[in-house]
Design a protein around this motif. Structure first.
Motif, PDB file in Angstrom:
ATOM      1  N   ASN A  51       0.839  -1.066  -0.087  1.00 34.71           N
ATOM      2  CA  ASN A  51       0.552  -0.513  -0.136  1.00 34.71           C
ATOM      3  C   ASN A  51       0.975   1.340  -0.075  1.00 34.71           C
ATOM      4  OD1 ASN A  51      -2.011  -2.095  -0.551  1.00 34.71           O
ATOM      5  ND2 ASN A  51      -2.570  -1.585   2.589  1.00 34.71           N
ATOM      6  N   LYS A  52       2.089   1.146   0.898  1.00 36.30           N
ATOM      7  CA  LYS A  52       2.980   2.347   1.069  1.00 36.30           C
ATOM      8  C   LYS A  52       3.938   2.350  -0.654  1.00 36.30           C
ATOM      9  CE  LYS A  52       6.694   3.940   2.843  1.00 36.30           C
ATOM     10  NZ  LYS A  52       8.456   3.611   3.193  1.00 36.30           N
ATOM     11  N   VAL A  53       3.921   1.727  -1.308  1.00 35.06           N
ATOM     12  CA  VAL A  53       4.380   1.192  -2.620  1.00 35.06           C
ATOM     13  C   VAL A  53       2.999   2.561  -3.308  1.00 35.06           C
ATOM     14  CG1 VAL A  53       5.172   0.321  -4.726  1.00 35.06           C
ATOM     15  CG2 VAL A  53       6.100  -0.274  -2.367  1.00 35.06           C
ATOM     16  N   VAL A  54       2.141   1.812  -3.452  1.00 41.23           N
ATOM     17  CA  VAL A  54       1.461   2.659  -4.497  1.00 41.23           C
ATOM     18  C   VAL A  54       1.018   3.884  -4.477  1.00 41.23           C
ATOM     19  CG1 VAL A  54      -0.865   2.642  -5.672  1.00 41.23           C
ATOM     20  CG2 VAL A  54      -0.726   0.323  -4.888  1.00 41.23           C
ATOM     21  N   ASP A  55       0.509   3.867  -2.779  1.00 36.94           N
ATOM     22  CA  ASP A  55       0.616   5.373  -2.612  1.00 36.94           C
ATOM     23  C   ASP A  55       1.845   6.313  -3.418  1.00 36.94           C
ATOM     24  OD1 ASP A  55      -1.600   4.960  -0.816  1.00 36.94           O
ATOM     25  OD2 ASP A  55      -0.533   5.147   0.816  1.00 36.94           O
ATOM     26  N   GLU A  56       3.221   5.739  -3.202  1.00 36.62           N
ATOM     27  CA  GLU A  56       4.339   6.115  -3.632  1.00 36.62           C
ATOM     28  C   GLU A  56       4.305   6.762  -4.947  1.00 36.62           C
ATOM     29  OE1 GLU A  56       6.798   8.098  -2.133  1.00 36.62           O
ATOM     30  OE2 GLU A  56       5.634   7.258  -0.106  1.00 36.62           O
ATOM     31  N   ALA A  57       3.789   5.273  -5.502  1.00 38.19           N
ATOM     32  CA  ALA A  57       3.527   5.209  -7.239  1.00 38.19           C
ATOM     33  C   ALA A  57       2.631   6.080  -8.018  1.00 38.19           C
ATOM     34  CB  ALA A  57       3.247   4.223  -8.064  1.00 38.19           C
ATOM     35  N   VAL A  58       1.463   6.255  -7.062  1.00 37.72           N
ATOM     36  CA  VAL A  58       0.781   7.999  -7.388  1.00 37.72           C
ATOM     37  C   VAL A  58       1.514   9.588  -7.400  1.00 37.72           C
ATOM     38  CG1 VAL A  58      -1.222   9.492  -6.596  1.00 37.72           C
ATOM     39  CG2 VAL A  58      -1.561   6.226  -6.532  1.00 37.72           C
ATOM     40  N   LYS A  59       2.438   9.590  -6.457  1.00 37.02           N
ATOM     41  CA  LYS A  59       3.034  10.348  -6.077  1.00 37.02           C
ATOM     42  C   LYS A  59       4.056  10.880  -7.283  1.00 37.02           C
ATOM     43  CE  LYS A  59       3.199  11.112  -0.948  1.00 37.02           C
ATOM     44  NZ  LYS A  59       3.595  10.288   0.121  1.00 37.02           N
ATOM     45  N   VAL A  60       5.095   9.637  -7.491  1.00 35.38           N
ATOM     46  CA  VAL A  60       5.475   9.993  -8.920  1.00 35.38           C
ATOM     47  C   VAL A  60       4.720  10.612 -10.623  1.00 35.38           C
ATOM     48  CG1 VAL A  60       7.304   8.356 -10.236  1.00 35.38           C
ATOM     49  CG2 VAL A  60       7.010   8.124  -8.224  1.00 35.38           C
ATOM     50  N   CYS A  61       3.539   9.083 -10.672  1.00 39.33           N
ATOM     51  CA  CYS A  61       2.863   9.253 -11.467  1.00 39.33           C
ATOM     52  C   CYS A  61       2.820  11.029 -12.376  1.00 39.33           C
ATOM     53  CB  CYS A  61       1.726   8.468 -12.032  1.00 39.33           C
ATOM     54  SG  CYS A  61       2.202   6.578 -11.620  1.00 39.33           S
ATOM     55  N   LYS A  62       1.711  11.192 -10.327  1.00 43.13           N
ATOM     56  CA  LYS A  62       1.747  12.746 -10.717  1.00 43.13           C
ATOM     57  C   LYS A  62       2.763  14.030 -10.768  1.00 43.13           C
ATOM     58  CE  LYS A  62      -2.991  12.777  -9.657  1.00 43.13           C
ATOM     59  NZ  LYS A  62      -3.773  13.297 -10.553  1.00 43.13           N
ATOM     60  N   LYS A  63       3.919  14.085 -10.462  1.00 41.35           N
ATOM     61  CA  LYS A  63       4.555  14.513 -10.215  1.00 41.35           C
ATOM     62  C   LYS A  63       5.085  14.668 -12.258  1.00 41.35           C
ATOM     63  CE  LYS A  63       9.682  15.468  -8.712  1.00 41.35           C
ATOM     64  NZ  LYS A  63      10.545  14.954  -8.017  1.00 41.35           N
ATOM     65  N   ILE A  64       5.028  13.986 -13.344  1.00 41.16           N
ATOM     66  CA  ILE A  64       5.654  13.392 -14.125  1.00 41.16           C
ATOM     67  C   ILE A  64       4.209  13.571 -14.794  1.00 41.16           C
ATOM     68  CG2 ILE A  64       6.221  11.995 -15.678  1.00 41.16           C
ATOM     69  CD1 ILE A  64       7.783  10.649 -13.638  1.00 41.16           C
ATOM     70  N   GLU A  65       3.173  13.358 -14.970  1.00 39.52           N
ATOM     71  CA  GLU A  65       2.263  14.008 -15.593  1.00 39.52           C
ATOM     72  C   GLU A  65       1.107  14.204 -14.776  1.00 39.52           C
ATOM     73  OE1 GLU A  65      -0.220  12.500 -19.402  1.00 39.52           O
ATOM     74  OE2 GLU A  65       1.649  12.027 -18.904  1.00 39.52           O
ATOM     75  N   PRO A  66       1.067  14.951 -13.866  1.00 35.94           N
ATOM     76  CA  PRO A  66      -0.011  15.773 -13.060  1.00 35.94           C
ATOM     77  C   PRO A  66      -1.637  15.725 -13.536  1.00 35.94           C
ATOM     78  CG  PRO A  66       1.042  17.077 -13.526  1.00 35.94           C
ATOM     79  CD  PRO A  66       1.743  16.740 -15.092  1.00 35.94           C
ATOM     80  N   ASP A  67      -2.040  15.112 -14.897  1.00 35.97           N
ATOM     81  CA  ASP A  67      -3.553  14.615 -15.233  1.00 35.97           C
ATOM     82  C   ASP A  67      -3.944  13.347 -15.081  1.00 35.97           C
ATOM     83  OD1 ASP A  67      -3.653  17.322 -15.921  1.00 35.97           O
ATOM     84  OD2 ASP A  67      -3.688  17.049 -18.448  1.00 35.97           O
TER      85      ASP A  67
END
Length: 72
Positions: A51-67
């Protein structure tokens, strides 16, 4: 644990590659892959940190492609 997530509004193949590379760098990730054409993200990590990994993955994705949205 291994799980496949649907991605919404991922418009750039280059961004998908950058997101994949960023997710692979997250502590606990044993496998990560983004299929741009299928709009799918596959993540594999140990159950204890998944679950922590998925939360971090969301942050990575938002940083690169916010939409872009990872549909859980």
């Amino acid at each position: 644990m291994k799980k496949v997530f649907r991605l919404e509004d991922l418009d750039c193949a280059h961004c998908a590659k950058k997101m994949e590379e960023g997710i692979k760098k997250i502590d606990g990730v044993t496998y990560a892959s983004i299929n741009f054409f299928a709009q799918k993200l596959t993540i594999e990590a140990t159950d204890e940190v998944f679950n922590k990994v998925v939360d971090e993955a969301v942050k990575v994705c938002k940083k690169i492609e916010p939409d872009c949205q990872i549909v859980r």
